[in-house]
Enzyme design. Structure first.
Site, mmCIF file in Angstrom:
data_model
loop_
_atom_site.group_PDB
_atom_site.id
_atom_site.type_symbol
_atom_site.label_atom_id
_atom_site.label_comp_id
_atom_site.label_asym_id
_atom_site.label_seq_id
_atom_site.Cartn_x
_atom_site.Cartn_y
_atom_site.Cartn_z
ATOM 1 N N ILE A 1 8.776 -15.642 -0.966
ATOM 2 C CA ILE A 1 9.470 -16.267 -0.232
ATOM 3 C C ILE A 1 8.816 -17.381 0.533
ATOM 4 O O ILE A 1 9.238 -18.563 0.748
ATOM 5 C CB ILE A 1 10.339 -15.389 0.998
ATOM 6 C CG1 ILE A 1 10.961 -14.179 0.133
ATOM 7 C CG2 ILE A 1 11.407 -16.066 1.591
ATOM 8 C CD1 ILE A 1 11.709 -13.059 1.066
ATOM 9 N N ASP B 1 -2.717 -17.061 4.602
ATOM 10 C CA ASP B 1 -2.532 -16.020 3.787
ATOM 11 C C ASP B 1 -3.739 -15.247 3.781
ATOM 12 O O ASP B 1 -4.677 -15.744 3.303
ATOM 13 C CB ASP B 1 -1.925 -16.448 2.560
ATOM 14 C CG ASP B 1 -0.844 -15.436 1.769
ATOM 15 O OD1 ASP B 1 0.218 -15.689 1.625
ATOM 16 O OD2 ASP B 1 -1.558 -14.383 1.359
ATOM 17 N N ASN C 1 -1.828 -9.838 -1.343
ATOM 18 C CA ASN C 1 -0.858 -9.406 -2.065
ATOM 19 C C ASN C 1 -0.053 -10.811 -2.822
ATOM 20 O O ASN C 1 0.964 -10.962 -3.031
ATOM 21 C CB ASN C 1 0.263 -8.593 -1.557
ATOM 22 C CG ASN C 1 1.357 -8.185 -2.512
ATOM 23 O OD1 ASN C 1 1.169 -7.891 -3.858
ATOM 24 N ND2 ASN C 1 2.612 -7.916 -1.975
ATOM 25 N N ASP D 1 -6.900 -13.355 7.862
ATOM 26 C CA ASP D 1 -5.777 -12.193 7.934
ATOM 27 C C ASP D 1 -5.235 -12.767 9.305
ATOM 28 O O ASP D 1 -5.836 -13.141 10.387
ATOM 29 C CB ASP D 1 -6.806 -11.079 8.293
ATOM 30 C CG ASP D 1 -5.929 -9.839 8.648
ATOM 31 O OD1 ASP D 1 -4.837 -9.922 9.471
ATOM 32 O OD2 ASP D 1 -6.110 -8.725 7.969
ATOM 33 N N PHE E 1 6.061 -14.882 7.758
ATOM 34 C CA PHE E 1 6.510 -14.143 6.687
ATOM 35 C C PHE E 1 5.282 -13.034 6.357
ATOM 36 O O PHE E 1 5.706 -11.942 5.855
ATOM 37 C CB PHE E 1 6.394 -14.972 5.294
ATOM 38 C CG PHE E 1 7.482 -15.805 5.149
ATOM 39 C CD1 PHE E 1 8.724 -15.556 4.630
ATOM 40 C CD2 PHE E 1 7.131 -17.391 5.218
ATOM 41 C CE1 PHE E 1 9.731 -16.617 4.739
ATOM 42 C CE2 PHE E 1 8.003 -18.096 5.185
ATOM 43 C CZ PHE E 1 9.316 -17.827 4.943
ATOM 44 N N SER F 1 15.120 -8.224 7.903
ATOM 45 C CA SER F 1 15.705 -7.783 6.745
ATOM 46 C C SER F 1 16.842 -7.031 6.902
ATOM 47 O O SER F 1 16.895 -6.463 7.945
ATOM 48 C CB SER F 1 14.814 -6.686 5.991
ATOM 49 O OG SER F 1 15.426 -6.119 5.052
ATOM 50 N N TYR G 1 8.425 0.624 6.609
ATOM 51 C CA TYR G 1 8.612 -0.875 6.524
ATOM 52 C C TYR G 1 9.599 -1.314 7.124
ATOM 53 O O TYR G 1 9.430 -2.096 8.058
ATOM 54 C CB TYR G 1 8.678 -1.010 4.703
ATOM 55 C CG TYR G 1 9.205 -2.130 4.611
ATOM 56 C CD1 TYR G 1 8.409 -3.635 4.751
ATOM 57 C CD2 TYR G 1 10.699 -2.595 4.379
ATOM 58 C CE1 TYR G 1 9.042 -4.865 4.594
ATOM 59 C CE2 TYR G 1 11.207 -4.018 4.250
ATOM 60 C CZ TYR G 1 10.427 -4.970 4.257
ATOM 61 O OH TYR G 1 10.930 -6.189 3.922
ATOM 62 N N LYS H 1 10.289 -4.007 10.680
ATOM 63 C CA LYS H 1 10.998 -4.989 10.749
ATOM 64 C C LYS H 1 11.864 -4.798 11.965
ATOM 65 O O LYS H 1 12.166 -5.868 12.901
ATOM 66 C CB LYS H 1 12.151 -5.112 9.526
ATOM 67 C CG LYS H 1 11.276 -5.383 8.318
ATOM 68 C CD LYS H 1 10.407 -6.959 8.549
ATOM 69 C CE LYS H 1 9.800 -7.245 7.336
ATOM 70 N NZ LYS H 1 8.993 -8.665 7.465
ATOM 71 N N LEU I 1 14.621 -4.712 -8.379
ATOM 72 C CA LEU I 1 15.082 -4.877 -9.398
ATOM 73 C C LEU I 1 14.838 -5.931 -10.547
ATOM 74 O O LEU I 1 14.582 -5.780 -11.899
ATOM 75 C CB LEU I 1 16.696 -4.659 -9.422
ATOM 76 C CG LEU I 1 17.687 -4.638 -10.535
ATOM 77 C CD1 LEU I 1 17.314 -3.550 -11.321
ATOM 78 C CD2 LEU I 1 19.182 -4.807 -9.837
ATOM 79 N N PHE J 1 19.095 3.353 -11.104
ATOM 80 C CA PHE J 1 18.625 4.205 -9.977
ATOM 81 C C PHE J 1 20.129 5.039 -9.695
ATOM 82 O O PHE J 1 20.557 4.526 -8.531
ATOM 83 C CB PHE J 1 17.875 4.233 -8.909
ATOM 84 C CG PHE J 1 16.560 3.564 -9.221
ATOM 85 C CD1 PHE J 1 15.679 4.281 -10.348
ATOM 86 C CD2 PHE J 1 15.652 2.611 -8.647
ATOM 87 C CE1 PHE J 1 14.556 3.920 -10.695
ATOM 88 C CE2 PHE J 1 14.471 2.180 -9.117
ATOM 89 C CZ PHE J 1 13.862 2.942 -10.100
ATOM 90 N N GLY K 1 15.888 7.110 -0.530
ATOM 91 C CA GLY K 1 15.887 6.013 0.454
ATOM 92 C C GLY K 1 17.089 4.845 0.095
ATOM 93 O O GLY K 1 17.367 4.078 0.954
#
Ligand code: UD1
Length: 335
Positions: free
Chosen positions: A12, A31, A35, A58, A80, A124, A149, A153, A199, A217, A296
Site C-alpha cells: 500500500i 522502510d 518485508n 527501522d 504504514f 484495518s 495483529y 491496530k 486471496l 476456506f 479467525g
C-alpha cells in the site's frame, strides 16, 4: 509539502507514494525492507520519472528517524510500517507488539519533538471483528481482536486517540478493507514473500503456475454461495484516500484533532465471485477446491464508506474487475 511514508516500499505504501507525487506532494520513503524489496524503488522511479528518496531504517530507531525528519524537512507522516501476517502474529506476539506499537510510538515521539502535526495511520476493518450490522459504519463497536495483529491496530488507534487528545498533533486512522490490485503500469504491485496468505496473490500465483490450486476456506458460511464476503478495494483507490485525508487534516484549524474513516468500496464480494471475476478477466480457468474454514475468518464485512465520501470527498472509483486485471498484469510481468 514533504510527507514521510513509513513502509513506503510495501504494497500500500508504494502505491500511496505514486498518488502523493501525482497530487503534488513530495514523498520520502522510510522502510526497513524486512518485508519489501529494493526493486520497488526502481519501479517507482519508472512510474514517476524521478528518484524518491528512501532510507533503510527501522522506525523504532528514534535517533535515525529524527535525523531524517530534520534532513528532509518532513511536514507530515503516513505510517504504514508494520508486520502484517495474522498467523505469524499469533506465534510471535511480542515481535508484533514491539514492532507495530514501538514503531508508531517512536514516530509520534519524533513528530512531537519536531513540532510536526499531520499523521495518517493505517488501520484495518479487522477492528470491527464479526459485525452485527452491514454495511459497517465507523460507529460500530470495536470488538475484541481475533489476532495479535488485529490487536496492534486497535491499540495503535488508542495510542493515537489518547495522544491527540493531550498534545498538539492531528491524526486520522484509515480503516482499510481488503486492498487488491496493482498500479496499472505493472511496475509495482504486491510482493508476498513465500506463500501468500491473502486471496488475490494466491489466485494470481495459481493462475501463473507457481501454486497448484487455490483452496477456498469454507463453503458453509451463511452467505448466498456459502463463501466469505469481503470489500475488495483497488490499491490505487486506497492510495488516493491518503491524499484526501492529508488535505482534510490540513483544513483542521484545531491543533489537536483525531478522526477515523472506513476506506472501502461499499460492495461485498464472495470468494467464489472473486474467483469467477478473475477467470473472466484473465480468460483462464482457475484450479480451485473447497477446504475447511480458516481459523479467525469472519463471515462477511463490507464498508459503509459514506463518511469518507462526504467529509474527505473521496470515493472508490475502480471496479473489482479492474483490480483483478491489474493484479494479473503485475503477476505476469514478475516471471
Ligand atoms: C486479512 C487479515 C486482515 C488484514 C488483511 C489484509 C485475517 C483473519 N485477516 O484479511 O486482518 O487486514 O488480510 O492483509 O487473516 N481465502 C481463501 N483462500 C485463500 C486465502 C483467502 O478462501 O487461500 C478467503 C478467506 O477465507 C477470506 C477471503 O479469502 O474469506 C479474503 O482473505 P484474505 O485475503 O486473507 O483477507 P482477510 O482474511 O479478509
Amino acid at each position: 509539502m514533504k510527507i514521510l511514508v513509513t513502509g513506503g516500499a510495501g504494497f500500500i505504501g508504494s502505491h500511496t507514494v505514486v498518488s502523493l507525487e501525482e497530487a503534488g506532494y513530495e514523498a520520502v520513503i522510510l522502510d526497513d525492507f524486512s518485508n519489501s524489496d529494493k526493486s520497488v524503488i526502481g519501479g517507482l522511479q519508472k512510474i514517476l520519472n524521478k528518484t524518491v528518496p528512501s532510507y533503510a531504517i527501522d522506525c523504532r530507531n528514534y535517533a535515525e528517524v529524527r535525523k531524517v525528519f530534520r534532513e528532509e524537512n518532513i511536514e507530515g507522516v503516513i505510517h504504514f510500517a508494520a508486520s502484517k501476517a495474522v498467523g505469524e502474529s499469533m506465534e510471535q506476539p511480542l515481535l508484533y507488539y514491539q514492532n507495530n506499537l514501538g514503531s508508531l510510538m517512536t514516530i509520534i515521539d519524533v513528530m512531537l519533538a519536531e513540532g510536526i502535526s499531520n499523521l495518517i495511520f493505517s488501520s484495518s476493518c479487522t477492528v470491527y471483528g464479526e459485525v452485527d450490522e452491514l454495511p459497517v459504519t465507523e460507529n460500530a463497536p470495536v470488538k475484541p481482536a481475533a489476532s495479535v495483529y488485529g490487536n496492534t491496530k486497535q491499540i495503535g488507534e488508542e495510542i493515537i486517540r489518547d495522544t491527540t487528545a493531550a498534545q498538539p498533533i492531528k491524526a486520522i486512522s484509515l480503516r482499510y478493507f481488503n486492498p487488491v490490485g496493482a498500479h496499472p503500469s505493472g511496475l509495482i504491485g504486491e510482493l508476498p514473500i513465500g506463500k501468500p496468505n491473502n486471496l488475490v496473490p494466491f489466485v494470481t500465483q495459481t493462475a501463473i503456475g507457481k501454486r497448484a490450486k487455490v483452496t477456498v476456506f469454507g463453503n458453509d458460511y451463511p452467505t448466498p454461495d456459502g463463501t466469505c464476503i469481503r470489500d475488495y478495494i483497488h490499491v490505487m483507490d486506497l492510495a488516493e484516500a491518503h491524499v484526501a485525508a492529508l488535505k482534510y487534516l490540513a483544513k483542521q484549524s484545531e491543533d489537536k484533532f483525531y478522526d477515523v474513516f472506513n476506506i472501502g468500496t461499499g460492495n461485498g464480494n464472495s470468494v467464489l465471485e472473486l474467483i469467477h471475476s478473475f477467470e473472466k478477466v484473465s480468460r483462464k480457468p482457475l484450479t480451485f477446491e473447497t477446504g475447511p474454514r480458516r481459523e479467525g475468518d469472519i463471515t462477511a464485512v463490507w464498508a459503509d464508506a459514506s463518511k469518507a465520501n462526504k467529509e474527505l470527498g473521496w470515493k472508490a472509483k475502480r471496479t473489482l474487475d479492474e483490480a483483478l486485471e491489474d493484479a494479473w498484469r503485475w503477476e505476469q510481468q514478475l516471471v
